[in-house]
Structure formats: structure tokens, C-alpha cells
Design a protein around this motif. Structure first.
Motif, PDB file in Angstrom:
ATOM      1  N   TYR A  36       0.975  -1.391   0.644  1.00 22.07           N
ATOM      2  CA  TYR A  36       0.360   0.112  -0.135  1.00 22.07           C
ATOM      3  C   TYR A  36       1.196   1.324   0.122  1.00 22.07           C
ATOM      4  O   TYR A  36       2.128   1.768   0.435  1.00 22.07           O
ATOM      5  CB  TYR A  36      -1.117  -0.057   1.633  1.00 22.07           C
ATOM      6  CG  TYR A  36      -1.889  -1.271   1.054  1.00 22.07           C
ATOM      7  CD1 TYR A  36      -3.150  -1.393   0.972  1.00 22.07           C
ATOM      8  CD2 TYR A  36      -1.318  -2.212   2.209  1.00 22.07           C
ATOM      9  CE1 TYR A  36      -3.707  -2.134   1.358  1.00 22.07           C
ATOM     10  CE2 TYR A  36      -2.060  -3.324   2.277  1.00 22.07           C
ATOM     11  CZ  TYR A  36      -3.442  -3.302   1.754  1.00 22.07           C
ATOM     12  OH  TYR A  36      -4.210  -4.688   1.985  1.00 22.07           O
ATOM     13  N   LEU A  37       0.549   2.121  -0.529  1.00 20.92           N
ATOM     14  CA  LEU A  37       0.920   3.827  -1.245  1.00 20.92           C
ATOM     15  C   LEU A  37       0.569   4.098   0.470  1.00 20.92           C
ATOM     16  O   LEU A  37      -0.642   4.525   0.696  1.00 20.92           O
ATOM     17  CB  LEU A  37       0.660   4.553  -1.649  1.00 20.92           C
ATOM     18  CG  LEU A  37       1.137   5.340  -1.994  1.00 20.92           C
ATOM     19  CD1 LEU A  37       2.525   5.656  -2.490  1.00 20.92           C
ATOM     20  CD2 LEU A  37       0.403   6.791  -3.467  1.00 20.92           C
ATOM     21  N   VAL A  38       1.482   4.994   1.903  1.00 18.60           N
ATOM     22  CA  VAL A  38       0.840   5.545   3.104  1.00 18.60           C
ATOM     23  C   VAL A  38       1.787   6.890   2.799  1.00 18.60           C
ATOM     24  O   VAL A  38       2.650   7.766   2.113  1.00 18.60           O
ATOM     25  CB  VAL A  38       1.139   4.654   3.591  1.00 18.60           C
ATOM     26  CG1 VAL A  38       0.624   3.279   4.061  1.00 18.60           C
ATOM     27  CG2 VAL A  38       2.880   4.215   3.907  1.00 18.60           C
ATOM     28  N   ASP A  88       6.090   6.703  -0.055  1.00 21.81           N
ATOM     29  CA  ASP A  88       6.654   5.884   1.262  1.00 21.81           C
ATOM     30  C   ASP A  88       5.227   4.599   0.101  1.00 21.81           C
ATOM     31  O   ASP A  88       4.232   4.741   0.926  1.00 21.81           O
ATOM     32  CB  ASP A  88       6.402   6.347   2.390  1.00 21.81           C
ATOM     33  CG  ASP A  88       8.062   7.341   2.646  1.00 21.81           C
ATOM     34  OD1 ASP A  88       8.595   6.976   1.468  1.00 21.81           O
ATOM     35  OD2 ASP A  88       7.355   8.512   3.156  1.00 21.81           O
ATOM     36  N   TYR A  89       5.761   3.127   0.818  1.00 29.29           N
ATOM     37  CA  TYR A  89       4.934   2.220   0.232  1.00 29.29           C
ATOM     38  C   TYR A  89       5.052   1.134   2.010  1.00 29.29           C
ATOM     39  O   TYR A  89       6.465   1.069   2.488  1.00 29.29           O
ATOM     40  CB  TYR A  89       5.290   1.333  -0.524  1.00 29.29           C
ATOM     41  CG  TYR A  89       4.614   1.907  -1.414  1.00 29.29           C
ATOM     42  CD1 TYR A  89       3.164   1.784  -2.718  1.00 29.29           C
ATOM     43  CD2 TYR A  89       5.898   2.403  -2.189  1.00 29.29           C
ATOM     44  CE1 TYR A  89       3.669   2.505  -4.134  1.00 29.29           C
ATOM     45  CE2 TYR A  89       6.154   3.509  -3.568  1.00 29.29           C
ATOM     46  CZ  TYR A  89       4.194   3.131  -3.845  1.00 29.29           C
ATOM     47  OH  TYR A  89       4.498   3.809  -5.765  1.00 29.29           O
ATOM     48  N   ALA A 103      -4.488   1.076  -1.634  1.00 29.12           N
ATOM     49  CA  ALA A 103      -4.416  -0.210  -2.430  1.00 29.12           C
ATOM     50  C   ALA A 103      -3.753  -0.214  -4.176  1.00 29.12           C
ATOM     51  O   ALA A 103      -4.084   0.972  -4.395  1.00 29.12           O
ATOM     52  CB  ALA A 103      -5.527  -1.353  -2.141  1.00 29.12           C
ATOM     53  N   GLY A 104      -3.463  -0.771  -4.814  1.00 31.41           N
ATOM     54  CA  GLY A 104      -3.058  -0.946  -5.352  1.00 31.41           C
ATOM     55  C   GLY A 104      -4.008   0.171  -6.861  1.00 31.41           C
ATOM     56  O   GLY A 104      -3.602   0.855  -7.613  1.00 31.41           O
ATOM     57  N   ASP A 105      -5.469  -0.884  -6.881  1.00 28.93           N
ATOM     58  CA  ASP A 105      -5.945  -0.370  -7.389  1.00 28.93           C
ATOM     59  C   ASP A 105      -7.077   0.768  -7.339  1.00 28.93           C
ATOM     60  O   ASP A 105      -8.233   1.615  -7.627  1.00 28.93           O
ATOM     61  CB  ASP A 105      -7.339  -1.080  -7.116  1.00 28.93           C
ATOM     62  CG  ASP A 105      -8.206  -1.378  -6.183  1.00 28.93           C
ATOM     63  OD1 ASP A 105      -7.661  -0.615  -5.488  1.00 28.93           O
ATOM     64  OD2 ASP A 105      -8.982  -2.411  -5.978  1.00 28.93           O
ATOM     65  N   GLY A 106      -6.161   1.589  -5.800  1.00 32.37           N
ATOM     66  CA  GLY A 106      -7.095   3.421  -6.303  1.00 32.37           C
ATOM     67  C   GLY A 106      -7.637   3.123  -4.664  1.00 32.37           C
ATOM     68  O   GLY A 106      -7.802   4.367  -4.381  1.00 32.37           O
ATOM     69  N   THR A 107      -8.360   2.267  -4.230  1.00 33.56           N
ATOM     70  CA  THR A 107      -9.062   1.720  -2.821  1.00 33.56           C
ATOM     71  C   THR A 107      -8.333   2.648  -1.768  1.00 33.56           C
ATOM     72  O   THR A 107      -7.262   2.418  -2.092  1.00 33.56           O
ATOM     73  CB  THR A 107      -8.990   1.245  -2.552  1.00 33.56           C
ATOM     74  OG1 THR A 107      -9.460   0.154  -4.105  1.00 33.56           O
ATOM     75  CG2 THR A 107     -10.258   0.420  -2.071  1.00 33.56           C
TER      76      THR A 107
END
Ligand code: ATP
Ligand code: MG
Length: 414
Positions: A4-6, A23-24, A101-105
């Protein structure tokens, strides 16, 4: 393994601000899995890895438990069963605890989006109080996001106050205080950093010399805002408006510290505050391990700002002495920075922001004119040692006489 991007990247994208670094957080992963996928380990305290191509940071999800005072007293657990919610829970502010998340959620268990919309800096959980660095971070984010209307939530400020009362601010190491201060000085509202620290009581612990300026009066004819602490805050705003570099902003912060030690009986006058300020600047700088470049400019501004303000009245030999004391011939850029700091001082006053400050150009030109004076072979003939220096001095003084006369003539014509 989920990634996840954070943190700042999610926050800044939601605010519509440019994203500088990504940052992930890695959930369900292990150091071995990342190493065999080609990531490079970089974390000293925690397992953090650089992506083989993008070089972005990937940290294993972690859980923290406080075991002692200060921010070294942590036990960190980063086993693969730690959930995203647990990792987000140990973050400082709700607006920094949103994952994508990777799908933008967006995964936002602590109301970060609502706080972004409400322009609120709010702690994620009571675990906030386990790390005193967060006091500095909140003050710094407040300085950065003040132009967008953000303020520190009352409950977070109360928690910060409790932390300071429990002695947590005293546990901060100097390197970290300086690092956060330097970054805060570079933000668009640096004065807010100091105001937030003052509001929670941390200013008196980490910057007692600055804290002491609040409540100290100054003559209203020079300083319509009267309070010295307030003056320093305005002066920082002026430094931002004049696009002053961080070294100058620090000099601005430190130049009037001597006013904090004026005997009350002498208020609102501050006789000799320049020389009384120097040991305070030195104390602050050595305590926080402030770099020499910042320290030297701050000392010089503290010692000379009153002389610089009077530049147009100074006798040419005094101007020459000023140039010498500032080492202006060898360090012209630093001299210019000091003049800029003095301009911020003069204009950082209510209603006087746009008042002219000819002192700066006058002294810049004085330095150029004096530096341009050299003795020819003929003029040096028969002279030795001290006599050469005296001859040079006399010619420089003559150049500055002419400079002063010309400036007086120009201002009479105006
Ligand atoms: P910046 O734009 O300044 O980089 P940032 O939010 O990305 O802002 P970083 O210092 O890069 O800040 O840290 C990344 C994330 O790690 C933060 O958003 C926050 O969630 C978390 N974090 C960093 N330091 C702390 C801390 N001392 N306590 C709790 N969480 C922290
Ligand atoms: Mg960041």
C-alpha cells in the motif's frame, strides 16, 4: 504480500499538492521475501527497503510498544501477521494514516479524509504520546499547512501539553530538534511552528531563550506590536515574504534574544541587547548543535543589526570597521545575508512591511567600493607592513566619505 502507498504521498495527492516521495507499507511480507525480490535494505532501526527500480521506500508493517522514555524506548514488532490497521494506528496524524491499495482504493480507518476536509491535525490514537518527536512533527505540519487553513485539534494540543508536563520534551535529542526546526524554518509559515510549541509548553523546554521574549515589551514608537516575541514572529513572516533562505530565517529568530534578559526596570528599552544576546545565541546553538554557517550568521546579525539600521548615519570609518568585523571582503555572500536579515527585522513590524530599507543597498555598495580600492605600485613605494594597511584604510575611508556624501545628496533631491 500486499503493498500500500502510505503517508505523505496519499495525503498530498488528496490535497492536490505535488507528491515528492512515495512510501509504501508491506503487509504479510518478510525481509527475506523482499531481499530475494531484489530490494535493498536501508533501515537502521526498522526494516525498510528500496525498490530495485523506483528506489521508493518499502517498510514492513509494524507494531510498536513503548518501554522507556524518549523515542528510543520502543520495542518494534514487524512479523508478517501485523495488519494494515495496526501499522496505521501507530502513525502520528490521521491525515498521515491513510493507505491506498494498488487499485486506488483508500483504506482510512482513523478518519483522515474527514480531517483533511475539516483542515484538522489530529492524533491517531493515545499511542501518539509515546514519541516526543511527534510534538515537533505536528508543529512543523502546522507551519506547512497553515496557508491551507489547517490547525491543531484541541485534543491533540491537550495531549501534547500532557506530554510536555510529563517531561517528554526534555527527552528529545538535539539533532532531532534541530532537524525539525530547520525544516520548519523552510516552511511557508515558520512562525506557526514556534506558536504551536509555545501553546503546548514545549517552547520553554527546547527554546527557553525564544520563549522568554513573549511578554517582554518594546518601545511602541519603534515596534507597534510591542511584544518582543510577537515581533520575532512577524519578522519570520517578513523573511518568508522576502524569500530569505533558512540561514537568514534562523538569524531572524535569534537576533533579538538579548531582549529576554533586559532588567524589567529598564523596559521597554533594551540597552546593549546586542552584546547580551551573543551568549544566548551561543548557548542555543551549542545545545542544539546548530551548524556553524547558521550560527555565525545569527551571531553576526545579533551583534550588528543596530549598526546596520543606522548605516546612513555612521561615520565612514565606522562603516569600514563594520565591514571588517563582518569579514565582508572575504565573505560577501554572508554579509549580504546579514543585510537581508536586518531588512526583515526593520520591516517585520505591523504597518511597516513595505517601508523602504535603503541601508541594505547602501552597505552593499559600501562593501563594493571599499573592496575595489587597491594600492598601486607607486602608492605602495617606500611603505611597509602597518603603513601599507594604513594607506589602504585611508583610501577606503575616502571612498566611503564620497559614498556617504553622494547618498545624502540623492536623498536631499528626493
Ligand atoms: P513529508 O512530506 O514531510 O515527507 P510525510 O508525512 O511523508 O511528510 P515522513 O517523515 O516522510 O512524513 O514519514 C512518512 C509517514 O510515516 C508519515 O506520514 C507518518 O504516517 C509516519 N511517521 C513518520 N514519523 C513518525 C513518527 N515519529 N510517529 C508516527 N508516525 C510517523
Ligand atoms: Mg514523506
Amino acid at each position: 504480500m500486499q503493498v500500500y502507498l502510505v503517508g505523505g504521498a496519499v495525503r498530498d495527492a488528496l490535497l492536490g499538492r505535488p507528491v515528492r516521495e512515495r512510501d509504501y507499507v508491506v503487509v504479510g511480507g518478510t525481509a527475506d521475501a523482499l531481499l530475494s525480490a531484489g530490494y535493498t535494505p536501508v533501515g537502521r532501526d526498522f526494516p525498510v527497503f528500496l525498490h530495485p527500480e523506483s528506489k521508493s521506500e518499502y517498510a514492513l508493517a509494524r507494531r510498536e510498544r513503548k518501554t522507556g522514555p524518549g523515542y528510543h524506548g520502543f520495542v518494534t514488532d514487524f512479523s508478517p501477521d501485523i495488519t494494515l490497521g495496526e501499522d496505521l494506528q501507530r502513525r502520528d496524524l490521521t491525515i498521515n494514516a491513510i493507505a491506498q491499495a494498488g487499485d486506488g482504493t483508500l483504506i482510512d480507518p482513523y478518519g483522515g479524509q474527514a480531517d483533511l476536509a475539516a483542515r484538522v491535525l489530529r492524533h491517531v490514537s493515545p499511542a501518539f504520546s509515546e514519541d516526543p518527536v511527534r510534538i515537533l512533527r505536528v508543529a512543523r505540519f502546522a507551519a506547512r499547512f497553515a496557508p491551507l487553513g489547517f490547525t491543531v485539534h484541541e485534543s491533540t494540543l491537550a495531549l501534547m501539553r500532557q506530554m510536555v508536563q510529563a517531561g517528554e520534551a526534555a527527552a528529545l535529542v538535539p539533532e532531532r530538534v534541530w532537524q525539525e526546526t530547520e525544516r520548519a524554518l523552510g516552511e511557508s509559515r515558520p512562525e506557526v511552528f514556534f506558536e504551536v510549541l509555545r501553546a503546548c509548553g514545549a517552547l520553554a523546554v527546547i527554546f527557553p531563550e525564544v520563549d522568554r521574549l513573549f511578554g517582554v515589551p518594546q518601545p511602541p514608537q519603534w515596534h507597534p506590536e510591542i511584544d518582543t516575541g510577537l515581533h520575532v514572529m512577524l519578522y519570520l513572516q517578513r523573511a518568508v515574504a522576502l524569500v530569505a533562505p533558512v540561514t537568514v530565517r534562523f538569524a531572524v529568530l535569534a537576533h533579538d534574544l538579548g531582549k529576554g534578559t533586559t532588567p524589567q526596570a529598564e523596559w521597554p528599552k533594551h540597552v546593549m541587547h546586542e552584546s547580551r544576546g551573543l551568549p544566548l545565541v551561543d548557548a542555543l546553538c551549542s545545545r542544539l548543535k546548530v551548524p556553524a554557517a547558521h550560527r555565525d550568521l545569527a551571531r553576526m546579525t545579533c551583534a550588528q543589526h543596530t549598526n546596520v539600521h543606522r548605516a546612513l548615519q555612521l561615520r565612514p570609518e565606522t562603516v569600514l570597521k563594520l565591514l571588517g568585523e563582518c569579514d565582508a571582503f572575504r565573505r560577501p555572500e554572508r554579509f549580504s545575508e546579514m543585510l537581508l536579515a536586518c531588512q526583515c527585522d526593520a520591516q517585520g513590524r505591523t504597518g511597516l512591511e513595505e517601508s523602504p530599507y535603503p541601508q541594505r543597498a547602501y552597505l552593499e555598495r559600501a562593501r563594493e567600493l571599499a573592496a575595489a580600492v587597491v594600492l598601486t605600485e607607486e602608492q605602495r613605494a617606500g611603505l611597509e607592513g602597518q603603513a601599507i594597511a594604513r594607506a589602504l584604510q585611508a583610501r577606503r575611508q575616502a571612498a566611503l566619505e564620497e559614498h556617504k556624501r553622494a547618498a545624502a545628496e540623492r536623498s536631499a533631491l528626493r
